[in-house]
Write a protein that holds these residues in place. Sequence first.
Motif, PDB file in Angstrom:
ATOM      1  N   GLY A   1     -59.113 -51.996  -8.042  1.00  0.00           N
ATOM      2  CA  GLY A   1     -59.620 -51.563  -6.748  1.00  0.00           C
ATOM      3  C   GLY A   1     -58.985 -52.270  -5.569  1.00  0.00           C
ATOM      4  N   GLY A   2     -58.098 -53.209  -5.831  1.00  0.00           N
ATOM      5  CA  GLY A   2     -57.392 -53.881  -4.747  1.00  0.00           C
ATOM      6  C   GLY A   2     -58.053 -55.141  -4.232  1.00  0.00           C
ATOM      7  N   ALA A   3     -59.053 -55.668  -4.956  1.00  0.00           N
ATOM      8  CA  ALA A   3     -59.685 -56.921  -4.537  1.00  0.00           C
ATOM      9  C   ALA A   3     -58.831 -58.107  -4.959  1.00  0.00           C
ATOM     10  CB  ALA A   3     -61.072 -57.035  -5.162  1.00  0.00           C
ATOM     11  N   THR A   4     -58.960 -59.201  -4.221  1.00  0.00           N
ATOM     12  CA  THR A   4     -58.402 -60.467  -4.661  1.00  0.00           C
ATOM     13  C   THR A   4     -59.494 -61.181  -5.433  1.00  0.00           C
ATOM     14  OG1 THR A   4     -56.939 -60.652  -2.745  1.00  0.00           O
ATOM     15  CG2 THR A   4     -57.459 -62.690  -3.927  1.00  0.00           C
ATOM     16  N   VAL A   5     -59.284 -61.376  -6.739  1.00  0.00           N
ATOM     17  CA  VAL A   5     -60.333 -61.918  -7.598  1.00  0.00           C
ATOM     18  C   VAL A   5     -60.191 -63.436  -7.692  1.00  0.00           C
ATOM     19  CG1 VAL A   5     -61.458 -61.783  -9.838  1.00  0.00           C
ATOM     20  CG2 VAL A   5     -60.278 -59.781  -8.921  1.00  0.00           C
ATOM     21  N   LEU A   6     -61.282 -64.125  -7.401  1.00  0.00           N
ATOM     22  CA  LEU A   6     -61.310 -65.580  -7.498  1.00  0.00           C
ATOM     23  C   LEU A   6     -62.030 -65.957  -8.793  1.00  0.00           C
ATOM     24  CD1 LEU A   6     -62.436 -66.386  -3.844  1.00  0.00           C
ATOM     25  CD2 LEU A   6     -60.104 -66.080  -4.715  1.00  0.00           C
ATOM     26  N   PRO A   7     -61.328 -66.476  -9.793  1.00  0.00           N
ATOM     27  CA  PRO A   7     -61.964 -66.823 -11.069  1.00  0.00           C
ATOM     28  C   PRO A   7     -62.713 -68.158 -10.959  1.00  0.00           C
ATOM     29  CG  PRO A   7     -59.626 -67.301 -11.187  1.00  0.00           C
ATOM     30  CD  PRO A   7     -59.859 -66.692  -9.828  1.00  0.00           C
ATOM     31  N   LEU A   8     -63.924 -68.092 -10.450  1.00  0.00           N
ATOM     32  CA  LEU A   8     -64.718 -69.288 -10.207  1.00  0.00           C
ATOM     33  C   LEU A   8     -66.030 -69.222 -10.980  1.00  0.00           C
ATOM     34  CD1 LEU A   8     -64.314 -69.404  -6.329  1.00  0.00           C
ATOM     35  CD2 LEU A   8     -63.097 -70.839  -7.992  1.00  0.00           C
TER      36      LEU A   8
ATOM     37  N   ARG B   1     -78.033 -48.846 -12.537  1.00  0.00           N
ATOM     38  CA  ARG B   1     -77.095 -49.720 -13.262  1.00  0.00           C
ATOM     39  C   ARG B   1     -75.770 -49.015 -13.527  1.00  0.00           C
ATOM     40  NH1 ARG B   1     -76.655 -51.415 -18.988  1.00  0.00           N
ATOM     41  NH2 ARG B   1     -75.942 -53.566 -19.082  1.00  0.00           N
ATOM     42  N   THR B   2     -75.799 -47.711 -13.695  1.00  0.00           N
ATOM     43  CA  THR B   2     -74.567 -46.976 -13.973  1.00  0.00           C
ATOM     44  C   THR B   2     -73.610 -46.958 -12.785  1.00  0.00           C
ATOM     45  OG1 THR B   2     -75.631 -44.897 -13.298  1.00  0.00           O
ATOM     46  CG2 THR B   2     -75.731 -45.476 -15.644  1.00  0.00           C
ATOM     47  N   ALA B   3     -74.097 -47.336 -11.604  1.00  0.00           N
ATOM     48  CA  ALA B   3     -73.243 -47.335 -10.415  1.00  0.00           C
ATOM     49  C   ALA B   3     -72.435 -48.625 -10.281  1.00  0.00           C
ATOM     50  CB  ALA B   3     -74.094 -47.143  -9.157  1.00  0.00           C
ATOM     51  N   PHE B   4     -72.659 -49.592 -11.172  1.00  0.00           N
ATOM     52  CA  PHE B   4     -71.999 -50.885 -11.018  1.00  0.00           C
ATOM     53  C   PHE B   4     -70.491 -50.786 -11.197  1.00  0.00           C
ATOM     54  CE2 PHE B   4     -70.373 -54.761 -13.192  1.00  0.00           C
ATOM     55  CZ  PHE B   4     -70.435 -55.628 -12.116  1.00  0.00           C
ATOM     56  N   ALA B   5     -70.039 -50.215 -12.306  1.00  0.00           N
ATOM     57  CA  ALA B   5     -68.593 -50.154 -12.567  1.00  0.00           C
ATOM     58  C   ALA B   5     -67.857 -49.420 -11.444  1.00  0.00           C
ATOM     59  CB  ALA B   5     -68.326 -49.514 -13.923  1.00  0.00           C
ATOM     60  N   PRO B   6     -68.327 -48.254 -10.995  1.00  0.00           N
ATOM     61  CA  PRO B   6     -67.641 -47.594  -9.867  1.00  0.00           C
ATOM     62  C   PRO B   6     -67.627 -48.442  -8.601  1.00  0.00           C
ATOM     63  CG  PRO B   6     -69.070 -46.029 -11.000  1.00  0.00           C
ATOM     64  CD  PRO B   6     -69.380 -47.378 -11.565  1.00  0.00           C
ATOM     65  N   ALA B   7     -68.690 -49.235  -8.382  1.00  0.00           N
ATOM     66  CA  ALA B   7     -68.776 -50.036  -7.160  1.00  0.00           C
ATOM     67  C   ALA B   7     -67.685 -51.102  -7.103  1.00  0.00           C
ATOM     68  CB  ALA B   7     -70.151 -50.697  -7.057  1.00  0.00           C
ATOM     69  N   LEU B   8     -67.190 -51.528  -8.254  1.00  0.00           N
ATOM     70  CA  LEU B   8     -66.171 -52.577  -8.283  1.00  0.00           C
ATOM     71  C   LEU B   8     -64.848 -52.116  -7.676  1.00  0.00           C
ATOM     72  CD1 LEU B   8     -66.870 -54.016 -11.855  1.00  0.00           C
ATOM     73  CD2 LEU B   8     -67.583 -54.973  -9.657  1.00  0.00           C
ATOM     74  N   ALA B   9     -64.692 -50.801  -7.543  1.00  0.00           N
ATOM     75  CA  ALA B   9     -63.462 -50.272  -6.946  1.00  0.00           C
ATOM     76  C   ALA B   9     -63.506 -50.299  -5.422  1.00  0.00           C
ATOM     77  CB  ALA B   9     -63.233 -48.837  -7.423  1.00  0.00           C
ATOM     78  N   GLY B  10     -64.627 -50.703  -4.842  1.00  0.00           N
ATOM     79  CA  GLY B  10     -64.787 -50.618  -3.399  1.00  0.00           C
ATOM     80  C   GLY B  10     -64.539 -51.905  -2.633  1.00  0.00           C
ATOM     81  N   PHE B  11     -63.774 -52.844  -3.195  1.00  0.00           N
ATOM     82  CA  PHE B  11     -63.573 -54.129  -2.528  1.00  0.00           C
ATOM     83  C   PHE B  11     -62.105 -54.376  -2.172  1.00  0.00           C
ATOM     84  CE2 PHE B  11     -67.541 -54.773  -4.898  1.00  0.00           C
ATOM     85  CZ  PHE B  11     -68.355 -55.249  -3.888  1.00  0.00           C
ATOM     86  N   ALA B  12     -61.406 -53.315  -1.866  1.00  0.00           N
ATOM     87  CA  ALA B  12     -59.992 -53.455  -1.487  1.00  0.00           C
ATOM     88  C   ALA B  12     -59.854 -54.411  -0.303  1.00  0.00           C
ATOM     89  CB  ALA B  12     -59.415 -52.089  -1.124  1.00  0.00           C
ATOM     90  N   GLY B  13     -58.963 -55.398  -0.454  1.00  0.00           N
ATOM     91  CA  GLY B  13     -58.721 -56.362   0.601  1.00  0.00           C
ATOM     92  C   GLY B  13     -59.752 -57.464   0.700  1.00  0.00           C
ATOM     93  N   LYS B  14     -60.757 -57.463  -0.151  1.00  0.00           N
ATOM     94  CA  LYS B  14     -61.807 -58.485  -0.121  1.00  0.00           C
ATOM     95  C   LYS B  14     -61.535 -59.560  -1.182  1.00  0.00           C
ATOM     96  CE  LYS B  14     -64.404 -56.222   2.878  1.00  0.00           C
ATOM     97  NZ  LYS B  14     -64.670 -56.738   4.249  1.00  0.00           N
TER      98      LYS B  14
END
Length: 598
Positions: A284-291, A251-264
């Motif tokens: 992290g450079g993701a495009t966030v869709l608030p859905l 579970r502790t790996a969740f927050a760091p994983a959010l940085a890995g979606f650049a361009g997604k």
Amino acid sequence: MSTYTARLEALRDQLKRQSLDGFVVPLTDEHMSEYVGAYAQRLAWLTGFEGSAGSAVVMPEQAAIFTDGRYTLQVRQQVDGNHWQYVPVPDVTIADWLAEHAAEGARVGYDPWLHTRQWVEEATQALAESGATLVAVESNPIDAVWADRPRPSEARLAVQPDDAAGKSSAQKRQEIADWLAAKKADAVVLSALDSIAWALNVRGGDVAHTPVALAYAIVSADGTADLYVAPDKLTDAVRQHLGNAVRLHDRTAFAPALAGFAGKRIAADPDNAVAAIFDALDAGGATVLPLRDPVVLAKAIKNAAEIAGHRAASVRDGAALSRFLRWVEETAPKGGLTELDCVAKLLEFRQATGVLKDTSFDTISATGAHGASPHYHSTPESNAELKPGELYLVDSGGQYEDGTTDVTRVVPVGEPTHEMKDRFTRVLKGNIALDTVRFPRGTNGGQLDSFARRPLWEAGLDYAHGTGHGVGAYLSVHEGPARIAKPNYPGGGPSVPLEPGMILSNEPGYYKAGEYGIRIETLVLVVERAISGGDSPMLGFETLTFVPIERSLILPDLLTPEELAWLNAYHAKVLEKIGPELDADDRAWLAAKCAPIG
């Protein structure tokens, strides 16, 4: 100095150490849960308030606690008014209060793992108008002064069988993948605990009364998923059930994983995903869709297996509650029976089914004036004896592998007054009105709320809570997105159209402060209802809860012939469904309770 006064002072000292001039304390966890584990009960620890919804703000010289109409009495009984200002919501929001009370230049802290992004934006704007600033903290100041804070639960996950779930996890993940394709998204973050449990067909034991596990999940467009959960929670059976398509992480790996979606393109629910998740995805450079989380509506519309399971659970639970009501009726007049005695006995009857997993919430066992607090919780300090002339209200439910129940009934101790009977009958009329309503597709619960209130309104009466909430399938007893409530009722997002398969409560009530409370609650299923000669597809409700409604509290003359016919037909069904589950003596008692009136 009281314990809570000392805690308030300790928090203020900690705020100084963190260079803060205030701090906001919500009652939730990192998943925006309604019911939270002991480790996240920061509001209760700080203030003594034990309700299931509320927030607080602490400033150097002032402190305020925010609750809605359900807790108007309770908050005053549990929280010291010498140190806390009672603020009613939604009349006054936290943002409103901060704008009025924060000094120019003040730094007001908040934990970004405990608030939505919308709340952060509203509070930021409100404080800016006063020249103050909202500051995200890296560590929660309450945690720094809560010396004996409990650790998160270590309960293990369990598999929810496909025959109870009605669909395999693979099917559900494929449906989520189809949704992602339609939204042109690469993945969706699931942070609501019941969404994760439903999507993966697992259940947990990390939150009292709600069978969920502390975890996060990210479902990808190919139907695979990443589950972030403490490794010790995973059994071999759960690992085998999840299979290779669900990748497992701590579970502790969740927050760091959010940085890995650049361009997604990543979807996240603005109502369920906390601000910290949005911030991390943005950074992290993701495009966030608030859905809205695609699981929210899918799990609200129960499939055939879930509906069948709920019906079975309702009969089992109704039999246990009927046994309990007989016991109360026969025991209370002898004297010495207390609210907590009733809680223990009702649990005993439910446990006798042999399949009870948990209660679905803390039983509301309230006699006399305590019944006037809709969410009263009896404690050793408040525990009261059921006395002649009082009404005893019991609101309770069970968690079974095949269904979640929630039902409220009222029992008079001795002879009720005419006023009590009048109010009870009006509440019953409201329950019947909602049970029998027909409405076109596209109707939301807010449009139906007044059906349940009209009999009370006609007498100049009302109640300060919603009329109905969604109920999960061996999940949360309060489940979105459907509800039946006034448009401005706090809690939950905007009302959504009701759809066949949704299970909701029908629970109008009446509360006279200092004297008594009345609520009649049954669960109902949204079903199609064809009307001869009509030209619009119509819906209605099918009653799911079968427990006798106290006949001695009913004024038959206040009921129309149609309402009286409904009541007699309902009691006939109660006897038909519950009678075979009871022994001879209990069945005879039930038959008398269900005899036709009029």
